[in-house]
Design a protein around this motif. Sequence first.
Motif, short mmCIF file in Angstrom:
data_model
loop_
_atom_site.label_atom_id
_atom_site.label_comp_id
_atom_site.label_asym_id
_atom_site.label_seq_id
_atom_site.Cartn_x
_atom_site.Cartn_y
_atom_site.Cartn_z
N GLY A 104 -27.20 -5.38 -19.46
CA GLY A 104 -26.06 -5.83 -20.07
C GLY A 104 -24.90 -5.19 -18.29
O GLY A 104 -23.82 -5.94 -18.61
N ARG A 105 -24.76 -4.42 -17.97
CA ARG A 105 -24.00 -3.49 -16.97
C ARG A 105 -24.15 -3.75 -15.86
O ARG A 105 -25.54 -4.04 -15.11
CB ARG A 105 -23.72 -2.63 -17.21
N ARG A 106 -22.86 -3.86 -14.96
CA ARG A 106 -23.72 -3.94 -13.50
C ARG A 106 -24.04 -2.72 -12.78
O ARG A 106 -23.38 -1.28 -13.24
CB ARG A 106 -21.86 -4.32 -12.71
N ALA A 107 -24.21 -2.92 -11.81
CA ALA A 107 -24.83 -1.24 -11.29
C ALA A 107 -25.61 -1.52 -9.97
O ALA A 107 -25.57 -2.99 -9.45
CB ALA A 107 -26.66 -0.44 -11.95
N THR A 108 -25.76 -0.64 -9.20
CA THR A 108 -26.25 -1.16 -7.44
C THR A 108 -27.03 0.06 -7.91
O THR A 108 -27.41 1.23 -8.59
CB THR A 108 -25.12 -0.64 -6.75
N THR A 109 -27.83 0.11 -6.47
CA THR A 109 -28.36 1.37 -5.64
C THR A 109 -29.28 1.00 -4.94
O THR A 109 -28.29 0.37 -4.10
CB THR A 109 -29.68 1.34 -6.91
N LEU A 121 -32.26 -1.32 0.08
CA LEU A 121 -33.51 -1.15 0.02
C LEU A 121 -34.57 -1.29 -1.69
O LEU A 121 -35.26 -2.70 -1.53
CB LEU A 121 -34.17 -0.80 0.95
N SER A 122 -34.10 -1.00 -2.10
CA SER A 122 -34.46 -0.77 -3.68
C SER A 122 -34.01 -1.87 -4.40
O SER A 122 -34.48 -2.02 -5.58
CB SER A 122 -34.45 0.39 -4.45
N ALA A 123 -32.63 -2.33 -4.03
CA ALA A 123 -32.44 -3.72 -5.04
C ALA A 123 -33.14 -4.84 -5.27
O ALA A 123 -33.11 -5.25 -6.73
CB ALA A 123 -30.98 -4.24 -4.44
N ASP A 124 -34.14 -5.37 -4.68
CA ASP A 124 -35.27 -6.25 -5.55
C ASP A 124 -35.17 -5.95 -5.49
O ASP A 124 -36.12 -6.42 -7.40
CB ASP A 124 -35.45 -7.23 -4.03
N ARG A 125 -36.38 -4.91 -5.77
CA ARG A 125 -37.21 -4.51 -7.19
C ARG A 125 -36.68 -3.84 -7.77
O ARG A 125 -37.47 -3.77 -9.45
CB ARG A 125 -38.48 -2.99 -6.49
N ALA A 159 -26.00 -5.19 -4.83
CA ALA A 159 -27.16 -4.68 -3.93
C ALA A 159 -25.82 -4.72 -3.06
O ALA A 159 -26.37 -3.65 -1.85
CB ALA A 159 -28.18 -5.15 -3.77
N ASP A 160 -24.41 -4.79 -2.53
CA ASP A 160 -23.40 -5.30 -1.61
C ASP A 160 -22.37 -4.32 -0.89
O ASP A 160 -21.71 -4.34 -0.57
CB ASP A 160 -23.29 -6.53 -1.69
N VAL A 161 -22.43 -3.33 -2.37
CA VAL A 161 -21.30 -2.27 -2.71
C VAL A 161 -22.46 -0.54 -2.68
O VAL A 161 -23.00 -0.77 -3.21
CB VAL A 161 -20.94 -2.75 -4.32
N LEU A 162 -21.54 0.05 -2.55
CA LEU A 162 -21.20 1.28 -2.37
C LEU A 162 -21.14 2.14 -3.81
O LEU A 162 -22.52 2.79 -3.50
CB LEU A 162 -19.99 2.15 -1.68
N TYR A 163 -20.76 1.68 -4.62
CA TYR A 163 -20.33 2.53 -6.08
C TYR A 163 -20.03 1.29 -7.35
O TYR A 163 -19.25 0.52 -6.61
CB TYR A 163 -20.09 3.62 -6.72
N VAL A 164 -20.70 1.45 -8.18
CA VAL A 164 -20.04 0.54 -9.31
C VAL A 164 -19.33 1.68 -10.74
O VAL A 164 -20.54 2.30 -11.09
CB VAL A 164 -21.01 -0.16 -10.28
N ASP A 165 -18.65 1.84 -11.45
CA ASP A 165 -18.08 2.26 -11.93
C ASP A 165 -18.15 1.73 -13.12
O ASP A 165 -17.06 0.65 -14.03
CB ASP A 165 -16.58 2.34 -11.84
N GLU A 166 -18.75 1.96 -14.32
CA GLU A 166 -18.47 0.91 -15.27
C GLU A 166 -17.89 1.77 -16.41
O GLU A 166 -18.86 1.38 -18.38
CB GLU A 166 -20.38 0.49 -15.87
N GLY A 167 -17.32 2.69 -16.36
CA GLY A 167 -16.70 3.37 -17.43
C GLY A 167 -17.30 4.07 -17.73
O GLY A 167 -17.34 5.75 -17.00
N GLU A 168 -18.29 5.21 -18.89
CA GLU A 168 -18.99 5.68 -18.84
C GLU A 168 -20.41 5.75 -18.40
O GLU A 168 -21.04 6.97 -18.22
CB GLU A 168 -19.33 5.66 -20.65
N VAL A 169 -20.75 4.59 -17.47
CA VAL A 169 -21.77 5.04 -17.00
C VAL A 169 -21.57 4.13 -15.32
O VAL A 169 -21.27 2.91 -15.14
CB VAL A 169 -22.95 4.14 -17.39
N LEU A 170 -21.81 4.95 -14.61
CA LEU A 170 -21.80 4.93 -13.05
C LEU A 170 -23.05 5.12 -12.05
O LEU A 170 -23.79 5.56 -12.24
CB LEU A 170 -20.44 6.04 -11.69
N THR A 171 -23.58 4.20 -11.04
CA THR A 171 -24.51 3.80 -9.65
C THR A 171 -23.71 3.85 -8.14
O THR A 171 -22.78 3.71 -8.27
CB THR A 171 -25.33 3.02 -10.32
#
Length: 322
Positions: free
Chosen positions: A124-129, A132-136, A148-160
């Motif tokens: 239920g959160r936004r996330a990135t990776t 090249l691995s985003a589709d999988r 898949a288009d951003v450098l990082y995502v800050d969802e508060g207590e969880v970041l990617t």
Amino acid sequence: MTRATVAVLVRDGVLPMELGLVHQLLGTARAPSGDLLYDVRTCAPRPVRIRTDADFPIYAEHGLDAVAAADTVIVPASHAYDEELEPGGLSPELVSALTPREGRRVASICTGAFVLAAAGLLDGRRATTHWLSADRFARTFPAVKVDADVLYVDEGEVLTSAGEAAGIDLCLHLIRADHGAAVAAEVARRTVVPPHREGGQAQYIRRPLAEPRVASTAGARAWALAHLTEPLTLAELAGVESMSVRTFSRRFREETGLTPMRWLTQRRLDRARELLETTDHTVDRIATETGFGTAASLRQHFAAGVGVSPGVYRATFRGSRT
């Protein structure tokens, strides 16, 4: 001074660069007094010799107890392992150690996002990776809102974050959130990396360096930083490079991943943050020195870009309010 603890969870096949950048950035961050701000610990599911993706191993002295007790947990990539993960594919002990709680955050670098997703932390959160691995990633974890288009995502207590370089951006973002722009900028200067790339900036830039005989916009960016106090226009920036506005805007986005005016606003906000932290200037003076012109304009852009007012920001990082 009590240092916040950071657990870096490594597994077989870990990328040494991603492990090292956490130690280099958070592990060397210092308060103005010179005190270290973080205690960074290398951890593993079990304290054993860990195989890396290079020709040398590492030894993780700390286990899951240290992960569970840490203020921040960061999971770097292990390509040989990550993309084989599926929902529910982690041990209950590891999931328990990773689970966020009040005042604690969990973050990933590159395909370390697969670990957080397998633990159910990204549902239920936004996330990135890594792109090249985003589709999988999206196919394996449909409950995750993959960007898949951003450098990082800050969802508060969880970041990617995306690949290795984006891990640097994420670490600087964590330092900036904890201790302000001036501390993060000092870490960046010492490491010789850009002090701030916005999380929403594109991962993959088509032309990161100017091609031979193709004009670059680097000169206009340098000129803009030297004239930050002035009310700069897109036409003026394009004129520095003797380009049409249309060509300049296209080249600028190809080289930076941002529109010229968004990039300029971010640089103004960077400067405003530093002045709020390091000077007693009024908001009116800071608005003038950063090119926002008026205190009202600064407050509007600051609230939109940083999420709080300049006064609250200063109170957070300097203990005083303007």
